[in-house]
Enzyme design. Structure first.
Site, PDB file in Angstrom:
ATOM      1  N   ASP A 234     -57.055  50.906  35.995  1.00 38.55           N
ATOM      2  CA  ASP A 234     -57.696  52.021  36.682  1.00 38.55           C
ATOM      3  C   ASP A 234     -58.944  51.511  37.387  1.00 38.55           C
ATOM      4  O   ASP A 234     -59.227  50.306  37.346  1.00 38.55           O
ATOM      5  CB  ASP A 234     -58.062  53.133  35.676  1.00 38.55           C
ATOM      6  CG  ASP A 234     -59.157  52.707  34.711  1.00 38.55           C
ATOM      7  OD1 ASP A 234     -59.624  51.551  34.779  1.00 38.55           O
ATOM      8  OD2 ASP A 234     -59.562  53.545  33.884  1.00 38.55           O
ATOM      9  N   ASP A 236     -63.119  52.411  37.596  1.00 40.94           N
ATOM     10  CA  ASP A 236     -64.156  53.201  36.929  1.00 40.94           C
ATOM     11  C   ASP A 236     -65.451  53.157  37.735  1.00 40.94           C
ATOM     12  O   ASP A 236     -65.875  52.088  38.178  1.00 40.94           O
ATOM     13  CB  ASP A 236     -64.442  52.617  35.531  1.00 40.94           C
ATOM     14  CG  ASP A 236     -63.174  52.381  34.724  1.00 40.94           C
ATOM     15  OD1 ASP A 236     -62.612  53.350  34.209  1.00 40.94           O
ATOM     16  OD2 ASP A 236     -62.733  51.207  34.616  1.00 40.94           O
ATOM     17  N   ASP A 346     -61.593  56.852  37.096  1.00 40.49           N
ATOM     18  CA  ASP A 346     -62.515  57.543  36.183  1.00 40.49           C
ATOM     19  C   ASP A 346     -63.888  57.598  36.819  1.00 40.49           C
ATOM     20  O   ASP A 346     -64.428  56.570  37.233  1.00 40.49           O
ATOM     21  CB  ASP A 346     -62.629  56.779  34.855  1.00 40.49           C
ATOM     22  CG  ASP A 346     -61.533  57.161  33.877  1.00 40.49           C
ATOM     23  OD1 ASP A 346     -60.689  58.017  34.223  1.00 40.49           O
ATOM     24  OD2 ASP A 346     -61.521  56.603  32.767  1.00 40.49           O
TER      25      ASP A 346
HETATM   26  N1  DCT Z   1     -64.776  51.702  26.805  1.00 37.83           N
HETATM   27  C1  DCT Z   1     -65.156  51.457  25.493  1.00 37.83           C
HETATM   28  N2  DCT Z   1     -64.432  51.963  24.473  1.00 37.83           N
HETATM   29  C2  DCT Z   1     -63.328  52.696  24.719  1.00 37.83           C
HETATM   30  C3  DCT Z   1     -62.924  52.951  26.033  1.00 37.83           C
HETATM   31  C4  DCT Z   1     -63.671  52.426  27.072  1.00 37.83           C
HETATM   32  O1  DCT Z   1     -66.153  50.794  25.252  1.00 37.83           O
HETATM   33  N3  DCT Z   1     -62.642  53.173  23.688  1.00 37.83           N
HETATM   34  C5  DCT Z   1     -65.567  51.145  27.912  1.00 37.83           C
HETATM   35  C6  DCT Z   1     -65.369  49.685  28.103  1.00 37.83           C
HETATM   36  C7  DCT Z   1     -64.642  49.544  29.386  1.00 37.83           C
HETATM   37  C8  DCT Z   1     -64.878  50.849  30.117  1.00 37.83           C
HETATM   38  O2  DCT Z   1     -65.194  51.782  29.128  1.00 37.83           O
HETATM   39  C9  DCT Z   1     -63.717  51.280  30.943  1.00 37.83           C
HETATM   40  O3  DCT Z   1     -62.541  51.437  30.164  1.00 37.83           O
HETATM   41  P1  DCT Z   1     -61.133  50.930  30.663  1.00 37.83           P
HETATM   42  O4  DCT Z   1     -60.930  51.289  32.084  1.00 37.83           O
HETATM   43  O5  DCT Z   1     -60.116  51.408  29.682  1.00 37.83           O
HETATM   44  O6  DCT Z   1     -61.271  49.363  30.463  1.00 37.83           O
HETATM   45  P2  DCT Z   1     -61.351  48.192  31.518  1.00 37.83           P
HETATM   46  O7  DCT Z   1     -62.080  47.094  30.839  1.00 37.83           O
HETATM   47  O8  DCT Z   1     -61.883  48.682  32.805  1.00 37.83           O
HETATM   48  O9  DCT Z   1     -59.844  47.755  31.640  1.00 37.83           O
HETATM   49  P3  DCT Z   1     -58.833  47.909  32.876  1.00 37.83           P
HETATM   50  O10 DCT Z   1     -59.156  46.747  33.762  1.00 37.83           O
HETATM   51  O11 DCT Z   1     -57.486  47.806  32.286  1.00 37.83           O
HETATM   52  O12 DCT Z   1     -59.105  49.216  33.529  1.00 37.83           O
HETATM   53 MG    MG Z   2     -60.921  50.229  33.894  1.00 36.48          MG
END
Ligand code: DCT
Ligand code: MG
Length: 422
Positions: A234, A236, A346
């Site tokens: 995704d 963010d 997000d």
């Molecule tokens: N986060 C966290 N704990 C969680 C969910 C999210 O600390 N339970 C934080 C860390 C990363 C950030 O939020 C964004 O989450 P994701 O989009 O799920 O992670 P990402 O590292 O951006 O992975 P991806 O590249 O797959 O989107």
């Molecule tokens: Mg992400």
């Protein structure tokens, strides 16, 4: 690294013969200091170490993270974290692990992880990992939780009812909530990785939307892309405004603007439920969801991201994006307009006074965040969240406007985002 390689090579040359598997067994984890370890100061919390995106031990970390994922799908959090910590320490090593002796003295490697590593070093693969990888339950749970809006509990119930993949769900008579309906409808697109170019294109759209409704607001790309990942599941973004309070009520306006431009396929907004005066420091450790937040699916014009190829082409040969979710095994048959791609986005809004904490908390990785909170609690008697840092001994909040200040409050060396890929 080059020198270490040579010393390693000459060491085995000096013995006159390559080590047999039996000899390795005998050596176990004793004898000569390891070249891998002597080159790294192995601290036990991931937030004390630099963990780059690219490292030398993918052949070990991928299997360990598969076992971690399987434990998550089985709701065994302790086991999952143990495998993730083991994988994370291997990512920090400056060389590929060649033998068990190389691991001598390293923290975070439990018996189970060591067994898996040993088997891979000796036989090239681990039976447990391979049987998990190919098990029907693992594959089905991965495919079902790969649908946006579907968590482990729902996936498990569907699995027990005989469903195995998104196409089974689509055919079934399951009652789906609105996010699951959107997830299923756009599953093919959402199971593709999002590229950096697509993330930047969405960044421009979000920037425009935010400037339209609140000039002067700041937008920051967070999550995996901020850590330097080339792909993600995704995109963010963190939004704030330098004048505290201006950010209130921003999200509905941004969403409305995006909707009038026909840029959203789905959105769900949650309101900011964090109030320092009411909450006090005794909050649950994972309170990611208290900001004003919008889970959305963007309709991204392919032209906007400079993507000429269709997503079907993009799947072929696209490498797994580190910790990003892998494409689901069976794409749903659906008519798809060629002109756009559905992308998970997000959006998070933070008051300016909490921006540093929000930035640190949302940059990840998930394990890095977890380790920061564990360090704060265990080593410093502090409570860290994405909103604030509270010193339990002194009974006060520690203010900070930058990530550097927060690391400093925590008594940690600053780790830049590109080295938070634990
Ligand atoms: N986060 C966290 N704990 C969680 C969910 C999210 O600390 N339970 C934080 C860390 C990363 C950030 O939020 C964004 O989450 P994701 O989009 O799920 O992670 P990402 O590292 O951006 O992975 P991806 O590249 O797959 O989107
Ligand atoms: Mg992400």
């Amino acid at each position: 690294v080059h020198l270490l390689n040579i010393s390693w090579y000459t060491e085995s040359m000096a013995t006159g013969k390559p080590e047999s598997i039996q000899e390795k067994h005998k050596l176990k984890m004793s004898h000569t200091p390891s070249p891998v370890i002597s080159a790294v100061s192995a601290k036990s919390y991931a937030c004390q170490r630099r963990t780059p995106l690219k490292h030398h031990n993918l052949f070990l970390t991928e299997p360990l993270e598969l076992l971690a994922e399987n434990a998550e799908l089985g709701e065994n959090e302790g086991r999952s974290v143990a495998f993730r910590r083991a994988a994370a320490i291997l990512k920090t090593l400056p060389l590929a692990v060649k033998r068990m002796e190389d691991l001598q003295g390293l923290p975070c490697l439990g018996d189970h992880s060591l067994r898996v590593v040993k088997e891979i070093l000796e036989y090239g693969s681990s039976q447990e990992v391979e049987s998990t990888r190919h098990s029907e339950q693992f594959q089905a749970m991965k495919a079902l939780t790969g649908i946006f809006g579907v968590g482990v509990k729902t996936a498990d119930r569907w699995f027990r009812e005989g469903l195995r993949c998104p196409a089974d769900v689509a055919k079934s008579e399951q009652r789906l909530n609105s996010s699951q309906q959107a997830g299923l409808l756009h599953h093919e697109d959402l199971s593709q990785h999002v590229s950096r170019a697509e993330a930047d294109a969405i960044g421009q759209i979000v920037e425009r939307a935010v400037q339209e409704v609140l000039p002067g607001a700041h937008i920051t790309l967070i999550g995996g892309f901020r850590r330097g990942k080339e792909t993600g599941h995704d995109v963010d973004f963190l939004i704030t405004h330098p004048e505290e309070g201006k950010e209130e009520g921003l999200m509905p306006k941004v969403v409305q603007w995006l909707e009038t431009q026909d840029l959203l396929l789905y959105q769900k907004t949650t309101r900011n439920s964090y109030l320092e005066s009411k909450e006090g420091p005794a909050r649950p450790p994972n309170n990611m969801d208290r900001f004003e937040r919008c889970f959305s699916i963007f309709k991204l014009e392919r032209r906007a991201s400079g993507e000429a190829h269709s997503s079907a082409q993009a799947t072929e040969g696209e490498p797994g994006g580190g910790e990003g979710r892998a494409p689901g095994p069976e794409p749903l048959p659906q008519r798809r307009p060629a002109g756009w791609k559905a992308v998970r986005v997000d959006l998070v809004v933070s008051p300016f006074s909490q921006f540093g904490f929000a930035l640190l908390g949302w940059t990840g990785s998930k394990l890095f965040e977890r380790e920061l909170r564990r360090w704060a609690g265990r080593e410093k008697n502090m409570s860290l969240s994405s909103h604030a840092l509270y010193d339990n001994s002194k009974g006060c909040y520690l203010r900070a406007s930058t990530e550097e200040e927060i690391f400093s409050h925590l008594g940690l060396d600053y780790i830049p985002p590109c080295d938070r890929n634990a």
